[in-house]
Design an enzyme around this catalytic site. Sequence first.
Site, PDB file in Angstrom:
ATOM      1  N   VAL A  99       0.826  -1.251   0.072  1.00  0.00           N
ATOM      2  CA  VAL A  99       0.020   0.062  -0.015  1.00  0.00           C
ATOM      3  C   VAL A  99       1.143   1.023   0.123  1.00  0.00           C
ATOM      4  O   VAL A  99       0.283   2.304  -0.234  1.00  0.00           O
ATOM      5  CB  VAL A  99      -1.050   0.037   1.023  1.00  0.00           C
ATOM      6  CG1 VAL A  99      -1.950  -1.100   1.025  1.00  0.00           C
ATOM      7  CG2 VAL A  99      -0.289   0.217   2.552  1.00  0.00           C
ATOM      8  N   ASN A 125      -7.768  -0.861   4.610  1.00  0.00           N
ATOM      9  CA  ASN A 125      -7.716  -1.818   5.894  1.00  0.00           C
ATOM     10  C   ASN A 125      -6.400  -2.002   6.449  1.00  0.00           C
ATOM     11  O   ASN A 125      -6.318  -2.128   7.591  1.00  0.00           O
ATOM     12  CB  ASN A 125      -8.576  -2.935   5.757  1.00  0.00           C
ATOM     13  CG  ASN A 125      -8.394  -3.780   6.870  1.00  0.00           C
ATOM     14  OD1 ASN A 125      -8.828  -3.668   8.124  1.00  0.00           O
ATOM     15  ND2 ASN A 125      -7.520  -4.982   6.790  1.00  0.00           N
ATOM     16  N   SER A 175      -8.680   4.248  14.490  1.00  0.00           N
ATOM     17  CA  SER A 175      -8.769   3.673  15.832  1.00  0.00           C
ATOM     18  C   SER A 175      -9.050   4.304  17.041  1.00  0.00           C
ATOM     19  O   SER A 175      -8.951   5.721  16.847  1.00  0.00           O
ATOM     20  CB  SER A 175      -7.108   3.248  16.010  1.00  0.00           C
ATOM     21  OG  SER A 175      -6.981   2.503  17.201  1.00  0.00           O
ATOM     22  N   TYR A 188       2.092   4.528  16.249  1.00  0.00           N
ATOM     23  CA  TYR A 188       0.879   4.121  15.695  1.00  0.00           C
ATOM     24  C   TYR A 188      -0.572   5.289  16.334  1.00  0.00           C
ATOM     25  O   TYR A 188      -1.371   5.472  15.151  1.00  0.00           O
ATOM     26  CB  TYR A 188       0.628   2.810  16.666  1.00  0.00           C
ATOM     27  CG  TYR A 188      -0.760   2.308  16.196  1.00  0.00           C
ATOM     28  CD1 TYR A 188      -1.099   1.733  14.980  1.00  0.00           C
ATOM     29  CD2 TYR A 188      -1.689   2.480  17.010  1.00  0.00           C
ATOM     30  CE1 TYR A 188      -2.286   1.005  14.711  1.00  0.00           C
ATOM     31  CE2 TYR A 188      -3.347   1.752  16.769  1.00  0.00           C
ATOM     32  CZ  TYR A 188      -3.355   1.148  15.422  1.00  0.00           C
ATOM     33  OH  TYR A 188      -4.583   0.408  15.122  1.00  0.00           O
ATOM     34  N   ALA A 190      -0.168   8.258  16.622  1.00  0.00           N
ATOM     35  CA  ALA A 190       0.068   9.500  15.944  1.00  0.00           C
ATOM     36  C   ALA A 190      -0.467   9.379  14.162  1.00  0.00           C
ATOM     37  O   ALA A 190      -1.271  10.063  13.598  1.00  0.00           O
ATOM     38  CB  ALA A 190       1.344   9.990  15.530  1.00  0.00           C
ATOM     39  N   LYS A 192      -2.863   6.886  13.530  1.00  0.00           N
ATOM     40  CA  LYS A 192      -4.515   6.892  13.364  1.00  0.00           C
ATOM     41  C   LYS A 192      -5.110   8.040  13.519  1.00  0.00           C
ATOM     42  O   LYS A 192      -6.345   8.500  13.128  1.00  0.00           O
ATOM     43  CB  LYS A 192      -4.687   5.762  14.285  1.00  0.00           C
ATOM     44  CG  LYS A 192      -4.350   4.462  13.980  1.00  0.00           C
ATOM     45  CD  LYS A 192      -4.914   4.080  12.677  1.00  0.00           C
ATOM     46  CE  LYS A 192      -4.561   2.341  12.393  1.00  0.00           C
ATOM     47  NZ  LYS A 192      -5.144   2.090  11.087  1.00  0.00           N
ATOM     48  N   ILE A 221     -10.064  -5.205  19.708  1.00  0.00           N
ATOM     49  CA  ILE A 221     -10.913  -6.457  18.729  1.00  0.00           C
ATOM     50  C   ILE A 221      -9.974  -7.556  18.607  1.00  0.00           C
ATOM     51  O   ILE A 221      -8.579  -7.453  18.652  1.00  0.00           O
ATOM     52  CB  ILE A 221     -10.963  -5.638  17.256  1.00  0.00           C
ATOM     53  CG1 ILE A 221     -11.857  -4.313  17.428  1.00  0.00           C
ATOM     54  CG2 ILE A 221     -11.827  -6.599  16.328  1.00  0.00           C
ATOM     55  CD1 ILE A 221     -13.301  -4.340  17.935  1.00  0.00           C
TER      56      ILE A 221
END
Length: 283
Positions: A99, A125, A175, A188, A190, A192, A221
């Site tokens: 990606v 995703n 998130s 992470y 930052a 999201k 989750i």
Amino acid sequence: MSNTAEPQATGAEGIGRVDDRRPVAVHPELAGTVAVVTGAARGMGAAFTSGLVRRGVDVVAGDIDLDAMTRTAEEIGAESGAVPEGGRRGRVVPAAVDVVDPDGHEALARLAHSEFGRLDHWVNNAGIFPHAFAADITAEQIDAVLKVNVQGVLFGAQTAARHMRPGGAIVNMSSVSAVRVRKGRGAYCASKASVAHLTESLAVEFGDQGIRVNAIAPGYIDTEMTRWVREDPAALQHALDSVPLHRLGSPQEVLGVLLFLLSDSARYVTGHSIAVDGGSRHV
């Protein structure tokens, strides 16, 4: 890779358990549409792909691990279960994608058009979940997480907007970490938070084309990405204590929100991040 499960208790007697029942809503208007899902080989991406196929959606499923993606596509193709009204199950076409490469997204869109003749939905995703305390985050770590989690979303949305007709829908994965600090996850969090704000910008700009852009913000989750929580009793107890519903969420519960955001029921909803976190952002 069946997602069937016996209904789980959700009251006081179900504290700490995962409720993995499938979403009740069918959204029959989704049948016959076409979606791209990235990071689809496992976890929520695989659950999204399976759930869409069960509702008659054809899916180009991309992942950096083509072997794993191919296995998941075969398992989804072999699943049994309810077929949408009209008797149509969707089909999965697996594809390799990194990606961080804009050309990789373009290849997914072209594959959707060559296989199915259209593109209606795009689900960004794919993501990574690095751990490092703030003082120890390296240049390589911050570069990697921003490239995958933020640039990957941007490139996917840009590609989708080029290939979609008015009425298309893009869903990004943010998130609860976009609004809550977690020690050791600064990079992470930052990334999201960036996704949540980027989603608003994309919604404003792509609205001129009749394309909606929203995000889902999951909490704890029960997927491979959060297996460390299950494997660490102290971490699991902390997670359960920080969730008002006192249990982990399931990919099926995130899928229900995804289906809503892609459906006509959400045709006047854009620019939002919807939390699927058991209320944890409020604790």
